[in-house]
Design an enzyme around this catalytic site. Structure first.
Site, PDB file in Angstrom:
ATOM      1  N   GLU A  94      45.340  39.453  53.226  1.00 59.04           N
ATOM      2  CA  GLU A  94      44.014  38.813  53.214  1.00 59.04           C
ATOM      3  C   GLU A  94      42.936  39.770  52.702  1.00 59.04           C
ATOM      4  O   GLU A  94      43.161  40.986  52.614  1.00 59.04           O
ATOM      5  CB  GLU A  94      43.648  38.306  54.610  1.00 59.04           C
ATOM      6  CG  GLU A  94      43.471  39.401  55.637  1.00 59.04           C
ATOM      7  CD  GLU A  94      42.565  38.975  56.803  1.00 59.04           C
ATOM      8  OE1 GLU A  94      41.408  38.597  56.570  1.00 59.04           O
ATOM      9  OE2 GLU A  94      43.046  39.042  57.964  1.00 59.04           O
ATOM     10  N   LYS A 150      32.396  35.305  53.529  1.00 62.18           N
ATOM     11  CA  LYS A 150      33.628  35.191  54.317  1.00 62.18           C
ATOM     12  C   LYS A 150      34.091  33.741  54.181  1.00 62.18           C
ATOM     13  O   LYS A 150      33.405  32.825  54.649  1.00 62.18           O
ATOM     14  CB  LYS A 150      33.318  35.561  55.769  1.00 62.18           C
ATOM     15  CG  LYS A 150      34.457  35.359  56.737  1.00 62.18           C
ATOM     16  CD  LYS A 150      33.994  35.690  58.165  1.00 62.18           C
ATOM     17  CE  LYS A 150      34.905  35.044  59.187  1.00 62.18           C
ATOM     18  NZ  LYS A 150      34.312  35.060  60.533  1.00 62.18           N
ATOM     19  N   VAL A 160      42.327  34.634  57.430  1.00 68.46           N
ATOM     20  CA  VAL A 160      43.730  34.238  57.645  1.00 68.46           C
ATOM     21  C   VAL A 160      43.923  32.794  57.164  1.00 68.46           C
ATOM     22  O   VAL A 160      44.912  32.468  56.497  1.00 68.46           O
ATOM     23  CB  VAL A 160      44.101  34.387  59.146  1.00 68.46           C
ATOM     24  CG1 VAL A 160      45.432  33.702  59.457  1.00 68.46           C
ATOM     25  CG2 VAL A 160      44.142  35.867  59.528  1.00 68.46           C
ATOM     26  N   ASP A 210      33.650  27.487  70.122  1.00 67.31           N
ATOM     27  CA  ASP A 210      34.004  28.414  69.050  1.00 67.31           C
ATOM     28  C   ASP A 210      35.502  28.699  69.072  1.00 67.31           C
ATOM     29  O   ASP A 210      35.999  29.509  69.858  1.00 67.31           O
ATOM     30  CB  ASP A 210      33.193  29.714  69.184  1.00 67.31           C
ATOM     31  CG  ASP A 210      33.383  30.621  67.977  1.00 67.31           C
ATOM     32  OD1 ASP A 210      34.238  30.309  67.115  1.00 67.31           O
ATOM     33  OD2 ASP A 210      32.666  31.634  67.883  1.00 67.31           O
ATOM     34  N   SER A 268      38.550  29.507  66.254  1.00 73.26           N
ATOM     35  CA  SER A 268      38.763  29.870  64.855  1.00 73.26           C
ATOM     36  C   SER A 268      39.580  28.822  64.106  1.00 73.26           C
ATOM     37  O   SER A 268      40.566  28.284  64.634  1.00 73.26           O
ATOM     38  CB  SER A 268      39.492  31.210  64.773  1.00 73.26           C
ATOM     39  OG  SER A 268      39.809  31.506  63.430  1.00 73.26           O
ATOM     40  N   ALA A 269      39.176  28.585  62.858  1.00 74.72           N
ATOM     41  CA  ALA A 269      39.956  27.696  61.981  1.00 74.72           C
ATOM     42  C   ALA A 269      41.371  28.252  61.733  1.00 74.72           C
ATOM     43  O   ALA A 269      42.260  27.516  61.318  1.00 74.72           O
ATOM     44  CB  ALA A 269      39.220  27.506  60.655  1.00 74.72           C
ATOM     45  N   ASP A 270      41.573  29.541  62.022  1.00 77.60           N
ATOM     46  CA  ASP A 270      42.916  30.128  61.846  1.00 77.60           C
ATOM     47  C   ASP A 270      43.960  29.369  62.672  1.00 77.60           C
ATOM     48  O   ASP A 270      45.112  29.219  62.246  1.00 77.60           O
ATOM     49  CB  ASP A 270      42.938  31.596  62.296  1.00 77.60           C
ATOM     50  CG  ASP A 270      42.122  32.521  61.398  1.00 77.60           C
ATOM     51  OD1 ASP A 270      41.632  32.065  60.352  1.00 77.60           O
ATOM     52  OD2 ASP A 270      41.980  33.716  61.760  1.00 77.60           O
ATOM     53  N   LYS A 312      42.656  40.292  69.191  1.00 77.56           N
ATOM     54  CA  LYS A 312      41.798  41.179  69.977  1.00 77.56           C
ATOM     55  C   LYS A 312      41.334  40.491  71.244  1.00 77.56           C
ATOM     56  O   LYS A 312      41.139  39.274  71.263  1.00 77.56           O
ATOM     57  CB  LYS A 312      40.554  41.544  69.176  1.00 77.56           C
ATOM     58  CG  LYS A 312      40.806  42.550  68.098  1.00 77.56           C
ATOM     59  CD  LYS A 312      39.492  43.187  67.681  1.00 77.56           C
ATOM     60  CE  LYS A 312      39.726  44.206  66.595  1.00 77.56           C
ATOM     61  NZ  LYS A 312      39.822  43.603  65.266  1.00 77.56           N
TER      62      LYS A 312
HETATM   63  N1  PSU Z   1      40.230  39.667  63.761  1.00 80.18           N
HETATM   64  C1  PSU Z   1      40.400  40.968  63.504  1.00 80.18           C
HETATM   65  N2  PSU Z   1      40.125  41.445  62.270  1.00 80.18           N
HETATM   66  C2  PSU Z   1      39.670  40.623  61.273  1.00 80.18           C
HETATM   67  C3  PSU Z   1      39.504  39.239  61.549  1.00 80.18           C
HETATM   68  C4  PSU Z   1      39.790  38.804  62.800  1.00 80.18           C
HETATM   69  O1  PSU Z   1      40.818  41.697  64.394  1.00 80.18           O
HETATM   70  O2  PSU Z   1      39.412  41.099  60.154  1.00 80.18           O
HETATM   71  C5  PSU Z   1      39.048  38.310  60.449  1.00 80.18           C
HETATM   72  C6  PSU Z   1      40.256  37.620  59.803  1.00 80.18           C
HETATM   73  O3  PSU Z   1      39.978  37.397  58.431  1.00 80.18           O
HETATM   74  C7  PSU Z   1      40.303  36.289  60.539  1.00 80.18           C
HETATM   75  C8  PSU Z   1      38.824  35.997  60.705  1.00 80.18           C
HETATM   76  O4  PSU Z   1      40.964  35.266  59.834  1.00 80.18           O
HETATM   77  O5  PSU Z   1      38.237  37.267  61.012  1.00 80.18           O
HETATM   78  C9  PSU Z   1      38.547  34.995  61.812  1.00 80.18           C
HETATM   79  O6  PSU Z   1      37.183  34.678  61.809  1.00 80.18           O
HETATM   80  P1  PSU Z   1      36.641  33.490  62.743  1.00 80.18           P
HETATM   81  O7  PSU Z   1      36.844  33.980  64.148  1.00 80.18           O
HETATM   82  O8  PSU Z   1      35.206  33.342  62.374  1.00 80.18           O
HETATM   83  O9  PSU Z   1      37.501  32.298  62.431  1.00 80.18           O
HETATM   84 MN    MN Z   2      34.287  30.942  64.994  1.00 80.48          MN
END
Ligand code: PSU
Ligand code: MN
Length: 304
Positions: free
Chosen positions: A25, A87, A107, A139, A141-143, A160
């Site tokens: 990524e 992002k 991701v 909140d 994540s879309a992941d 994390k």
């Molecule tokens: N968690 C980490 N390092 C990162 C990310 C998440 O420990 O770099 C990044 C990754 O690209 C992940 C994104 O897909 O943050 C998730 O963001 P959000 O929580 O806004 O979906």
């Molecule tokens: Mn989010």
């Protein structure tokens, strides 16, 4: 092939010949680490994948093109621009492509573009998940949604503790995502090897991972597979210290009213700021460790 997709020639050739390829990524480059360590790490990860017998394909959006496989110059460009680059999650794709803009893939979008290109295995640091307090902020994540619908194997070091890890596991269960522990039964928590939570299955070799991926595809399952690979013992951090740091970072985010896509980058940057260089070093080491396992798994997969 998608009309907006550019697969780098070396990557395209490897895919066509059934040779091992590992996707990477780019949000980790632009938003996850400071310059120049981000570029150094990205290039070192690619080198490590090659040394383990696979072809690396770092993924990003450049000038509105979906790129599978970047040049060194392109990695340098993204690393230097850092947080100025958007992002890019699933919902950003249409506008970025329509405007011919750049985007660093999370991701989510890395999985999407990897699948379009025909890449089955992807290595990263940590995934996004259900945030603490999600029962009021919503909140998530879309992941996690992407893992529920895109059949790519994602090798990470867990998630994390900025996240609510038990709820993250619940969500993955609901979406039908297998969560595998590499040589462990416990979900690793990125900086630390343990979380007190269990994964679905312990898997002990790249060959077994490859076999599970192959079987998943043969069964016609459309979800992703999450491989959680603990940070090597020598680089893991003290859990109590990290939890204190993370609580402090979350409190500061709340005070400042940080929300939406800013939350994860804000928390990551705060944790880094409070721990000095220690957490950055751990972060780099675990990405190397994941790249190595992903490459070995891609090699084993190519032999099946
Ligand atoms: N968690 C980490 N390092 C990162 C990310 C998440 O420990 O770099 C990044 C990754 O690209 C992940 C994104 O897909 O943050 C998730 O963001 P959000 O929580 O806004 O979906
Ligand atoms: Mn989010």
């Amino acid at each position: 092939m998608n009309q907006y997709l550019d697969v780098n020639p070396e990557v395209a050739q490897a895919i066509a010949q059934g040779k091992p390829v590992v996707a990477l990524e780019s949000t980790i480059i632009s938003h996850g680490m400071p310059y120049p360590q981000n570029v150094e790490t990205a290039l070192a990860v690619e080198k490590m994948i090659r040394e383990n017998g696979a072809v690396p394909a770092t993924i990003a959006i450049l000038g509105g093109r979906l790129k599978a496989g970047l040049t060194e110059e392109e990695i340098e460009y993204l690393g230097k621009r850092g947080q100025e680059v958007t992002k890019a999650s699933r919902r950003d794709l249409s506008a970025l492509v329509a405007y011919g803009a750049d985007g660093a893939t999370t991701v989510t979008t890395t999985m999407m573009i990897a699948r379009m290109a025909g890449i089955k295995i992807f290595a990263t640091g940590g995934i996004g998940g259900v945030h603490r307090g999600a029962e009021t902020t919503m909140d998530i994540s879309a992941d996690l949604e992407e893992l529920g619908q895109t059949d790519v194997m994602v090798v990470c070091a867990g998630a994390k503790a900025i996240l609510d890890l038990p709820l993250t596991l619940e969500y993955l269960e609901t979406r039908g995502v297998p969560v595998l522990g590499y040589q462990t039964k416990e979900l690793p928590a990125f900086y630390t090897r343990t979380s007190g939570l269990s994964v679905d299955y312990q898997v002990d070799s790249p060959e077994e991972l490859a076999k599970i991926l192959k079987t998943h595809q043969a069964l016609g399952l459309k979800s992703g597979i999450l491989v959680t690979n603990p940070i090597p013992e020598a680089f893991s951090m003290d859990a109590d210290r990290m939890n204190t740091v993370i609580d402090q970072a979350i409190a500061e985010a709340q005070e400042k009213g940080i929300h939406g896509k800013e939350t994860t980058p804000f928390l990551l940057a705060k944790v880094k700021e409070i721990t000095g260089g220690d957490s950055l070093d751990a972060n780099i080491r675990l990405v190397f460790n994941n790249a190595q396992l992903a490459a070995q798994t891609a090699v084993a997969y190519s032999k099946l």
